[in-house]
Scaffold this motif. Sequence first.
Motif, short mmCIF file in Angstrom:
data_model
loop_
_atom_site.label_atom_id
_atom_site.label_comp_id
_atom_site.label_asym_id
_atom_site.label_seq_id
_atom_site.Cartn_x
_atom_site.Cartn_y
_atom_site.Cartn_z
N PHE A 298 36.17 31.53 2.36
CA PHE A 298 35.33 32.37 2.79
C PHE A 298 35.51 33.82 1.81
N GLY A 299 36.69 34.17 1.82
CA GLY A 299 37.16 35.23 1.09
C GLY A 299 36.91 35.19 -0.61
N LEU A 300 37.05 34.08 -1.05
CA LEU A 300 36.77 33.83 -2.45
C LEU A 300 35.39 34.00 -2.59
N VAL A 301 34.34 33.36 -1.95
CA VAL A 301 33.02 33.34 -2.15
C VAL A 301 32.59 34.74 -1.81
N LYS A 302 32.87 35.21 -0.68
CA LYS A 302 32.38 36.85 -0.50
C LYS A 302 32.77 37.80 -1.38
N ALA A 303 33.71 37.52 -1.82
CA ALA A 303 34.22 38.52 -3.21
C ALA A 303 33.13 38.51 -4.18
N LEU A 304 32.64 37.18 -4.48
CA LEU A 304 31.70 37.02 -5.32
C LEU A 304 30.19 37.64 -4.93
N GLY A 305 30.03 37.88 -3.69
CA GLY A 305 28.77 38.69 -3.31
C GLY A 305 27.91 37.31 -2.76
N ALA A 306 28.57 36.17 -2.68
CA ALA A 306 27.61 35.07 -2.22
C ALA A 306 27.88 34.73 -0.67
N THR A 307 27.13 33.81 0.11
CA THR A 307 27.46 33.50 1.29
C THR A 307 28.20 32.26 1.29
N PRO A 308 29.26 32.23 2.16
CA PRO A 308 30.18 30.77 2.11
C PRO A 308 29.56 29.98 3.41
N THR A 309 29.34 29.02 3.30
CA THR A 309 28.68 27.91 4.33
C THR A 309 29.38 26.65 4.35
N PRO A 310 30.35 26.53 5.23
CA PRO A 310 30.96 25.46 5.56
C PRO A 310 30.34 23.90 5.64
N ILE A 311 30.31 23.11 5.19
CA ILE A 311 29.45 21.81 5.50
C ILE A 311 30.68 20.77 5.19
N PRO A 312 30.60 19.58 5.93
CA PRO A 312 31.52 18.42 5.86
C PRO A 312 31.11 17.91 4.62
N PHE A 313 32.09 17.45 3.63
CA PHE A 313 31.87 16.92 2.51
C PHE A 313 30.98 15.53 2.37
N GLY A 314 31.08 14.69 3.38
CA GLY A 314 30.11 13.60 3.52
C GLY A 314 28.69 13.96 3.63
N GLU A 315 28.37 15.16 4.35
CA GLU A 315 27.08 15.63 4.22
C GLU A 315 26.54 16.52 3.17
N LEU A 316 27.32 16.78 2.07
CA LEU A 316 26.96 17.81 1.26
C LEU A 316 25.81 17.58 0.40
#
Length: 344
Positions: free
Chosen positions: A197-215
């Motif tokens: 979450f910290g990495l993606v937010k630092a880039l100004g994007a929105t982190p969204t958790p999704i299970p890998f099998g549903e990606l």
Amino acid sequence: MKRQVVLIAVGLLIAAVALAGCGGQGPTGQGGNAPAGQGQATGSVVIKYAVVGPDEHPYTIMATKFKELVEAKTNGQVQVTIFPNAQLGSEREMAEGVRMGTIQMTTVTTDGTLPAWVPELQIFSLPYLFRDRDHAYKVMDGDIGKELGDKLLAQGLRSLGFCELGWRHFTNNVRPILKPEDAQGLKIRVQEAKVWFGLVKALGATPTPIPFGELYTALQQRTVDGEENPVATIRSMKFYEVQKYLTLDGHTYSPGSVLINSKFYDGLSPDIQKAIQDSATEAILYQRQVIAQKETEDLQFLKDKGMEVAEPDRNAFVEVTKNVPEEVADMVPLELVDRVRNTK
């Protein structure tokens, strides 16, 4: 005549008692007393090995080589059945299954689900920490890797080592990402951990958790704009069908943890334990080499499938994410970060 009847009756009684003494049952799991996963009738050790990807996925390559090696080393006494394509659940469910003993082995992304039990494993999620593969291998195969393995063992997960997933890169279906500001406003799928979450937010994007099998479905339906994974995973999971742009920023090096249920392992004979560990070590070295060699081939494959590949100004990404380690210092001690950085 009466004497013959008595003798027959006695014989039947003796047979019944003998059968009862054997339990009247077959292999373990049906009334026998051998350790879990070990057949009483044949003495074989049965291992269910669950992985999330298809046959060409890095973790399935690892599992397949392990099966080949351990069955050969034990002359078939150990029998491994591989369950690919998330047949036994998501990475979280597979790891939990190994902890509980319903699954004997799995390989899961080290910094994905495992930090739920060992937060320090998020060290592998810190952006731009590793210089190159050799640096990563020295960390994983050295004292730091052993210490992290000890923490997993305390949670019922015995680490047999770290195999390769690879350098992670961003993909998306909106625009090329050449500089950090190009990521602003994008919804990026991440693993469910604070550091991602910290990495993606630092880039100004929105982190969204999704299970890998549903990606794949989430990308296809535009639930998220993008994701991040190694090129081998992008190819094996066919994300190129639903993603247009690939940014080779190599923000993290991602290993896979090869895990076995600790109680199951402890219940095996020393020679079988050694065969399992030796086979895992050999399979890891083989798998690392295969995945590293395939990277150039996989990248060309993605280009041929129509993905636009860009190499961004990596220094700019390093700069905007430099504070991420401090944001997760409560889970990944800065002293550990310094030890990794200083590993030569």
